[in-house]
Design a protein around this motif. Sequence first.
Motif, PDB file in Angstrom:
ATOM      1  N   MET A 843       0.828  -1.200   0.000  1.00  0.00           N
ATOM      2  CA  MET A 843       0.000   0.000   0.000  1.00  0.00           C
ATOM      3  C   MET A 843       0.869   1.260   0.000  1.00  0.00           C
ATOM      4  O   MET A 843       0.573   2.209  -0.734  1.00  0.00           O
ATOM      5  CB  MET A 843      -0.911   0.011   1.241  1.00  0.00           C
ATOM      6  CG  MET A 843      -2.075  -0.953   1.158  1.00  0.00           C
ATOM      7  SD  MET A 843      -3.191  -0.601  -0.206  1.00  0.00           S
ATOM      8  CE  MET A 843      -3.859   0.955   0.283  1.00  0.00           C
ATOM      9  N   THR A 844       1.900   1.250   0.838  1.00  0.00           N
ATOM     10  CA  THR A 844       2.728   2.457   0.878  1.00  0.00           C
ATOM     11  C   THR A 844       3.426   2.669  -0.456  1.00  0.00           C
ATOM     12  O   THR A 844       3.588   3.797  -0.903  1.00  0.00           O
ATOM     13  CB  THR A 844       3.749   2.389   2.026  1.00  0.00           C
ATOM     14  OG1 THR A 844       4.419   1.134   1.980  1.00  0.00           O
ATOM     15  CG2 THR A 844       3.068   2.565   3.368  1.00  0.00           C
ATOM     16  N   ASP A 845       3.812   1.538  -1.110  1.00  0.00           N
ATOM     17  CA  ASP A 845       4.376   1.678  -2.461  1.00  0.00           C
ATOM     18  C   ASP A 845       3.376   2.374  -3.378  1.00  0.00           C
ATOM     19  O   ASP A 845       3.733   3.278  -4.125  1.00  0.00           O
ATOM     20  CB  ASP A 845       4.711   0.295  -3.038  1.00  0.00           C
ATOM     21  CG  ASP A 845       5.982  -0.295  -2.389  1.00  0.00           C
ATOM     22  OD1 ASP A 845       6.620   0.462  -1.610  1.00  0.00           O
ATOM     23  OD2 ASP A 845       6.263  -1.472  -2.639  1.00  0.00           O
ATOM     24  N   ILE A 846       2.164   1.897  -3.310  1.00  0.00           N
ATOM     25  CA  ILE A 846       1.132   2.473  -4.189  1.00  0.00           C
ATOM     26  C   ILE A 846       0.962   3.961  -3.895  1.00  0.00           C
ATOM     27  O   ILE A 846       0.918   4.791  -4.812  1.00  0.00           O
ATOM     28  CB  ILE A 846      -0.204   1.733  -3.997  1.00  0.00           C
ATOM     29  CG1 ILE A 846      -0.090   0.309  -4.557  1.00  0.00           C
ATOM     30  CG2 ILE A 846      -1.372   2.464  -4.665  1.00  0.00           C
ATOM     31  CD1 ILE A 846      -1.238  -0.604  -4.173  1.00  0.00           C
ATOM     32  N   LEU A 847       0.942   4.302  -2.612  1.00  0.00           N
ATOM     33  CA  LEU A 847       0.751   5.706  -2.238  1.00  0.00           C
ATOM     34  C   LEU A 847       1.950   6.556  -2.679  1.00  0.00           C
ATOM     35  O   LEU A 847       1.789   7.680  -3.153  1.00  0.00           O
ATOM     36  CB  LEU A 847       0.531   5.840  -0.729  1.00  0.00           C
ATOM     37  CG  LEU A 847      -0.846   5.376  -0.225  1.00  0.00           C
ATOM     38  CD1 LEU A 847      -0.900   5.404   1.293  1.00  0.00           C
ATOM     39  CD2 LEU A 847      -1.956   6.268  -0.802  1.00  0.00           C
ATOM     40  N   THR A 848       3.124   5.974  -2.515  1.00  0.00           N
ATOM     41  CA  THR A 848       4.312   6.714  -2.929  1.00  0.00           C
ATOM     42  C   THR A 848       4.252   6.995  -4.423  1.00  0.00           C
ATOM     43  O   THR A 848       4.536   8.106  -4.880  1.00  0.00           O
ATOM     44  CB  THR A 848       5.580   5.911  -2.595  1.00  0.00           C
ATOM     45  OG1 THR A 848       5.537   5.547  -1.214  1.00  0.00           O
ATOM     46  CG2 THR A 848       6.840   6.721  -2.869  1.00  0.00           C
ATOM     47  N   GLU A 849       3.890   5.976  -5.171  1.00  0.00           N
ATOM     48  CA  GLU A 849       3.750   6.173  -6.627  1.00  0.00           C
ATOM     49  C   GLU A 849       2.734   7.243  -6.927  1.00  0.00           C
ATOM     50  O   GLU A 849       2.942   8.110  -7.754  1.00  0.00           O
ATOM     51  CB  GLU A 849       3.287   4.861  -7.274  1.00  0.00           C
ATOM     52  CG  GLU A 849       4.403   3.896  -7.551  1.00  0.00           C
ATOM     53  CD  GLU A 849       3.847   2.598  -8.117  1.00  0.00           C
ATOM     54  OE1 GLU A 849       4.359   1.535  -7.749  1.00  0.00           O
ATOM     55  OE2 GLU A 849       2.859   2.685  -8.912  1.00  0.00           O
ATOM     56  N   ALA A 850       1.619   7.167  -6.207  1.00  0.00           N
ATOM     57  CA  ALA A 850       0.546   8.119  -6.458  1.00  0.00           C
ATOM     58  C   ALA A 850       1.006   9.539  -6.158  1.00  0.00           C
ATOM     59  O   ALA A 850       0.610  10.482  -6.847  1.00  0.00           O
ATOM     60  CB  ALA A 850      -0.674   7.764  -5.613  1.00  0.00           C
ATOM     61  N   SER A 851       1.872   9.672  -5.149  1.00  0.00           N
ATOM     62  CA  SER A 851       2.307  11.016  -4.763  1.00  0.00           C
ATOM     63  C   SER A 851       3.105  11.686  -5.859  1.00  0.00           C
ATOM     64  O   SER A 851       3.331  12.886  -5.830  1.00  0.00           O
ATOM     65  CB  SER A 851       3.101  10.958  -3.449  1.00  0.00           C
ATOM     66  OG  SER A 851       4.334  10.274  -3.666  1.00  0.00           O
ATOM     67  N   ALA A 852       3.585  10.889  -6.796  1.00  0.00           N
ATOM     68  CA  ALA A 852       4.239  11.493  -7.947  1.00  0.00           C
ATOM     69  C   ALA A 852       3.226  12.202  -8.836  1.00  0.00           C
ATOM     70  O   ALA A 852       3.558  13.114  -9.573  1.00  0.00           O
ATOM     71  CB  ALA A 852       4.965  10.418  -8.746  1.00  0.00           C
ATOM     72  N   ARG A 853       1.981  11.780  -8.777  1.00  0.00           N
ATOM     73  CA  ARG A 853       0.944  12.371  -9.649  1.00  0.00           C
ATOM     74  C   ARG A 853       0.137  13.433  -8.908  1.00  0.00           C
ATOM     75  O   ARG A 853      -0.220  14.451  -9.454  1.00  0.00           O
ATOM     76  CB  ARG A 853      -0.029  11.295 -10.139  1.00  0.00           C
ATOM     77  CG  ARG A 853       0.650  10.145 -10.848  1.00  0.00           C
ATOM     78  CD  ARG A 853      -0.373   9.265 -11.547  1.00  0.00           C
ATOM     79  NE  ARG A 853      -1.277   8.580 -10.630  1.00  0.00           N
ATOM     80  CZ  ARG A 853      -0.972   7.400 -10.059  1.00  0.00           C
ATOM     81  NH1 ARG A 853       0.191   6.812 -10.281  1.00  0.00           N
ATOM     82  NH2 ARG A 853      -1.831   6.830  -9.260  1.00  0.00           N
ATOM     83  N   VAL A 854      -0.206  13.116  -7.640  1.00  0.00           N
ATOM     84  CA  VAL A 854      -1.028  14.046  -6.873  1.00  0.00           C
ATOM     85  C   VAL A 854      -0.395  14.265  -5.501  1.00  0.00           C
ATOM     86  O   VAL A 854       0.394  13.427  -5.037  1.00  0.00           O
ATOM     87  CB  VAL A 854      -2.467  13.503  -6.668  1.00  0.00           C
ATOM     88  CG1 VAL A 854      -3.188  13.374  -7.990  1.00  0.00           C
ATOM     89  CG2 VAL A 854      -2.447  12.174  -5.942  1.00  0.00           C
ATOM     90  N   GLN A 855      -0.782  15.382  -4.907  1.00  0.00           N
ATOM     91  CA  GLN A 855      -0.311  15.621  -3.542  1.00  0.00           C
ATOM     92  C   GLN A 855      -1.063  14.670  -2.618  1.00  0.00           C
ATOM     93  O   GLN A 855      -2.286  14.551  -2.708  1.00  0.00           O
ATOM     94  CB  GLN A 855      -0.616  17.062  -3.143  1.00  0.00           C
ATOM     95  CG  GLN A 855      -0.066  17.406  -1.782  1.00  0.00           C
ATOM     96  CD  GLN A 855      -0.499  18.795  -1.333  1.00  0.00           C
ATOM     97  OE1 GLN A 855      -1.604  19.247  -1.625  1.00  0.00           O
ATOM     98  NE2 GLN A 855       0.386  19.496  -0.652  1.00  0.00           N
ATOM     99  N   VAL A 856      -0.331  13.980  -1.768  1.00  0.00           N
ATOM    100  CA  VAL A 856      -0.970  13.066  -0.816  1.00  0.00           C
ATOM    101  C   VAL A 856      -0.655  13.552   0.589  1.00  0.00           C
ATOM    102  O   VAL A 856       0.506  13.763   0.927  1.00  0.00           O
ATOM    103  CB  VAL A 856      -0.462  11.617  -0.992  1.00  0.00           C
ATOM    104  CG1 VAL A 856      -1.080  10.700   0.053  1.00  0.00           C
ATOM    105  CG2 VAL A 856      -0.740  11.110  -2.394  1.00  0.00           C
ATOM    106  N   ILE A 857      -1.698  13.783   1.363  1.00  0.00           N
ATOM    107  CA  ILE A 857      -1.495  14.192   2.755  1.00  0.00           C
ATOM    108  C   ILE A 857      -2.053  13.077   3.619  1.00  0.00           C
ATOM    109  O   ILE A 857      -3.231  12.726   3.508  1.00  0.00           O
ATOM    110  CB  ILE A 857      -2.222  15.520   3.048  1.00  0.00           C
ATOM    111  CG1 ILE A 857      -1.651  16.622   2.142  1.00  0.00           C
ATOM    112  CG2 ILE A 857      -2.088  15.881   4.520  1.00  0.00           C
ATOM    113  CD1 ILE A 857      -2.410  17.929   2.201  1.00  0.00           C
ATOM    114  N   LEU A 858      -1.210  12.532   4.456  1.00  0.00           N
ATOM    115  CA  LEU A 858      -1.574  11.376   5.262  1.00  0.00           C
ATOM    116  C   LEU A 858      -1.548  11.792   6.720  1.00  0.00           C
ATOM    117  O   LEU A 858      -0.505  12.181   7.241  1.00  0.00           O
ATOM    118  CB  LEU A 858      -0.556  10.272   4.976  1.00  0.00           C
ATOM    119  CG  LEU A 858      -0.954   8.825   5.186  1.00  0.00           C
ATOM    120  CD1 LEU A 858      -0.137   7.934   4.248  1.00  0.00           C
ATOM    121  CD2 LEU A 858      -0.748   8.424   6.606  1.00  0.00           C
ATOM    122  N   LEU A 859      -2.692  11.792   7.329  1.00  0.00           N
ATOM    123  CA  LEU A 859      -2.770  12.152   8.739  1.00  0.00           C
ATOM    124  C   LEU A 859      -2.697  10.877   9.547  1.00  0.00           C
ATOM    125  O   LEU A 859      -3.448   9.950   9.284  1.00  0.00           O
ATOM    126  CB  LEU A 859      -4.098  12.865   9.041  1.00  0.00           C
ATOM    127  CG  LEU A 859      -4.437  14.095   8.187  1.00  0.00           C
ATOM    128  CD1 LEU A 859      -5.868  14.559   8.480  1.00  0.00           C
ATOM    129  CD2 LEU A 859      -3.468  15.219   8.469  1.00  0.00           C
TER     130      LEU A 859
END
Lengths: 876, 372
Positions: A843-859
Amino acid sequence: MKIREIEINNFRKFRQPKTISGFSDGLNIVVEPNETGKSTILEALRAALFIRHSAKTELTRSFCPTGDDVAPRVALTFEIDGGIWRLEKQFLRSAAAKLSGPSGRFESDAAEERLQEMFGFERGNNRGTDLETRGPLGLLWVEQTSALKIEAPSARVCDTVRSALEGEIGAILGGRRFEAVRAAVETAYADLRTVKSGRSTGRLQNAEARLAQAKAARASAEEQVQAYESSLTELEMARTRKRLIERDLADPEQKTRRQQLQSDLRLGEDAAIKLTAAQARHDETRAKLTSLEGQLSRIATARTVQATAGAVLAKFSERNEEAEVAHEAAVAIEAELRIALASARAARNKLDRSVRDARTALGVRTRAVAINGARTRLAELEGLEAELKTVEAEAPGALDADAIAELERLDRAVVAARAIASANAVAVNVQIHDETAIRIDGAPAGPGLRPLGGRTVIEIGRHATLTLLPSAADGVSAAAREGAAEDALATTLARHRVNSLADAVSRNELARRAADRVAGIRRQITTLCVAETTIGLDAGPAALKLLVSSLSKVPPPEEDIAASADFAALDAALSAAIDAEQETVGRHEVATEALRQSETETAERRRKIALAERDLETASAQLEQMTAGGVETLETKVLNLREELQRRRNTLGEANTAATTFEVAVIRSRLENMLRADEKARREREDLIATIAGLEATIQRLGPKGLPGVLANAVEEEQATAEGLQRLIEEADMLALLRNTLAKAADDASRTFLGPVTRRAAHYISRIVPGSDLTFDERLSLTSITRGGLTENTDNLSRGTQEQLAVLTRLAFADLLLDRGSPVSLILDDPLVYSDDARLDAMTDILTEASARVQVILLTCRERAFRHLDARRILL
Amino acid sequence: MIRILHTADWHLGKPFGRLPADIRAALTEARFDAIDRLTGLTRHRRIDHVIVAGDMFDNTDPGDRVVIQALARMAAGTCHWWLIPGNHDHARSDGLWARFRRRAAGNVHVLDRPEPVEIEDGAWVLPAPVQFLRTTDDPTEAMSSMTTPPGAMRIGIAHGPIVDFAARGEANNLVPADRATRSGLDYLALGDWHGYQLVNSRTAYSGTPEPDSFMREDAGAVVVAEVRPGAEPLIERVDIGRYRWLSRSWSLTKIADYEHEVRTLAGSVEMTAALLHLRLDGAVSLADCAAIRAALNDGLAHRLRWLSCDDKLMITPTDDDIASIDVQGMLAVASSRLRDIASSGGAQAERASRALERLYVEALRAGSEDAR
């Protein structure tokens, strides 16, 4: 769009100003301990971006920290298309909105409008009914704060990937509030109507039952009031009727009328009696008069009779003696002739007897003669019959004509054959020279010429036997033929037992003669045996024989007894006697006729005389009796009576007029009617008294019940109940509309987003479940995950999987927006709590990849879980 | 001089079937209690005669409980009660009045015949009892021909309107306004009109002592009249009623309007003794509508003795209203659909408007739960 800084003041937990800054483009991890206000940060973002600053709603009021009366404030710095923007919003008190950026500064409503434009949903477009047309960017942006707050997976039951995805999409598109609202509406509706069939239940059913009860109560009350009211009306009517009857009964006018009628009746009855009396006296006088007038008329009649009878007697007295003499003469003539007739008859009778005797005698004689004759003829007959027998016995039997004809033909054939034989004949002339016996054909032959015929054997002694053979020119010798013809003839002759043709002919002649003789004898017999009626003899020999045999016992008459009688003299005398008698009869008849006529006339005359004498006598007696008092007195009496009758007729007329004036029957009928009416009224009054008592009892019973009040109450209750029911029906209809609208909204959302989001999510799912292959059905639903070649049903997803799916759904949404050219910040609130290490890495891999496309803010409050990530860390 | 208490239109036994049972019972009891209050007044003011000008009962045959309660309370006083039948309880044989008489104490007199009666030395009452429910005859016409001794005080009692309100010339039991003058009456005590009304110097309607409908707002009252021979009577209205029946129509545009109206109302009447028929209209936001309705049902309705509300408020949802339901998502879709139906004016409009209000309320409730 990328978030750079968030400032919060007077907002829920944040009573003091709080600034969160340093957000990078890619992955940001905001680490904060529990209960420091992660949720509040999300709410503040939502308030800043969407809630109108001027709104005074329950929601905006909830921004205020509990118990404080301050102005909640949120400021947000963000980057969009490379430009930096700052948004400030203050709620409730001194509400304000400010937006400043590359294209200028905006305040209040202008700021709100600009904000909407920037996020892709323009005013007027953002609340259209169609989800597709109103900008998914705005949708996600607006919703992400709350929507991306991932709930604990245990909160909902998700059996399948599809339901998990649907749930998450639902959460994004409305979330728990929608579900809560929907549940509340369903509960409210279920209290009125059944969800399945829409039948009334709960409160609505109760209200219907109450209305039915109220209706029944009202109907019952109405019925009772009706009964009560009609009792009152009937009582009123009965009393009025009774009063009227009593008034009628006591009516003085009626009494007067009755008295008048009674007096009229008396007068009428008097007049009637008088009339009867006058009628009687009138009739009496008229009867007397009639009697006297009859008497006078009878006197006149008697006188006429007297005169007529006198005239009749006078007429007959002159010629009576002469007529009596003539009558006596006629009687005498008749008597005389009667005697003559008797003697004539006696004479004729005597002669009659003589003739009869003579005839009898003659008959006896004739019979005797006939019998003798019969006996003689019988003797003759017997002679003839004996002769006939002889003749018949001697007569030969005759041949019939065919037999004779055959014999003649055969005879002629013999003759012809002989002729032929003769022509060919050889004759031998025998001359005997010695004693040698010559025999021809066995028979000794004398000398002489002898024709030979046929084969002839001539024996000459013992010297020679000569066999002469006829010439056999045609095979048969003439002699043979002759012999054959002779044989045929001989055979036929033999058959007919005759010797020759001549013999046959003569025999036939003899037979014919015998037949003639028989016929002659028979004719004689017939002539002899004729009928003889005098002795009862029929024709024929048998009758004769029978008669004679029967007579044989009677001896033949000895003498001719009647031979001497003179029949002619007797007949002549008789004829004369008859003539005499006839003549006497004729004369007697004339005399008898004359006598009858005379007797008729005499009787008539005598009757008339007797009648006249009696009439005369009666009339005289009557006259004597009737005129004893004197005729004049009678006539005077008649005149007096006539005058009296006239007087009485007048009196009668007057009485009649008087009687007509007072018609007793009419008056009596009127009186009776009056009495009857009174009687009826009295009876009716009694009935009414009973009726009134009954009704009074009813009213006394019902009155205290207060029926009209009960009815009024029932009517009002019914109305109120009906209105209450109507309100409930309206509420039910309203809730039905709300339910349907909510259901449709949910359906639409699901339909619009499920497919696209599922497609995008699939990519990620295959990564967290390595080697899996996703299957979609026709509605793009993810139905199963194939893992390691084995198809694993996606039922009963683990909490971890559910949570991961939730995150992935949000990521899919963010991708969806990115694809449409509107990148958003993906904010995740404390995700992946339930993931194991392997999955967490994925999941974190997926999120990291996604952060290249969109800003991801994880609380998160779990810093350690995400420590390995290369990210900007921000500490609260 | 004679002092009389003039009253009418008690309408005992009126059912109030539309009201809840407890209110009904309270109203019914209040009507009986009014008799006690009247008795108290006569004692306090030393009045010997009470004239009841018709419609003592609400209908021609009230139940025995009503009759007996009334008679028992009347018997408790020392005064004499002079009653005529009115149009609601008109005289008819074997009906109410026969029953009433059988049970009446000696101080209760039913004047159901149009004959003068001397109630005290020199004081005569001339009754015009209503004999029929409806008659266009003037029931007081007979008063002119009723003779009384010279110098006697003539007090007429009648029941009926003095004005043909229907203006169709077919009013029943119509009484000429100048009857007192025409028939030489010193005072004409009228019943039928439920509010106190002074017709002229010698004629008055006492009104009902305890109001019974929203038709009229007057407080319940009686008349105390001092009748003096040869002079105009002194007529005094005395309020005696317990409950007030009020009708109000409020046009509202916001919650503040409503609050203002409630304050005004509270300042003018004793709320716990008031029955209010309220008509609401006007166009308000969803939020205000919900707030007003909540305030009505949870506030005003409880403060008043009874509230009957004819709610014709029209909702014009504001953007804030809609945003409050939800800014986006399925709730927003649903709310905007409902708003479209409501504003279409179609058959479903009213229903959709109510559904929207409900959605609003439910969304707020869900929201507040969310916030907790």
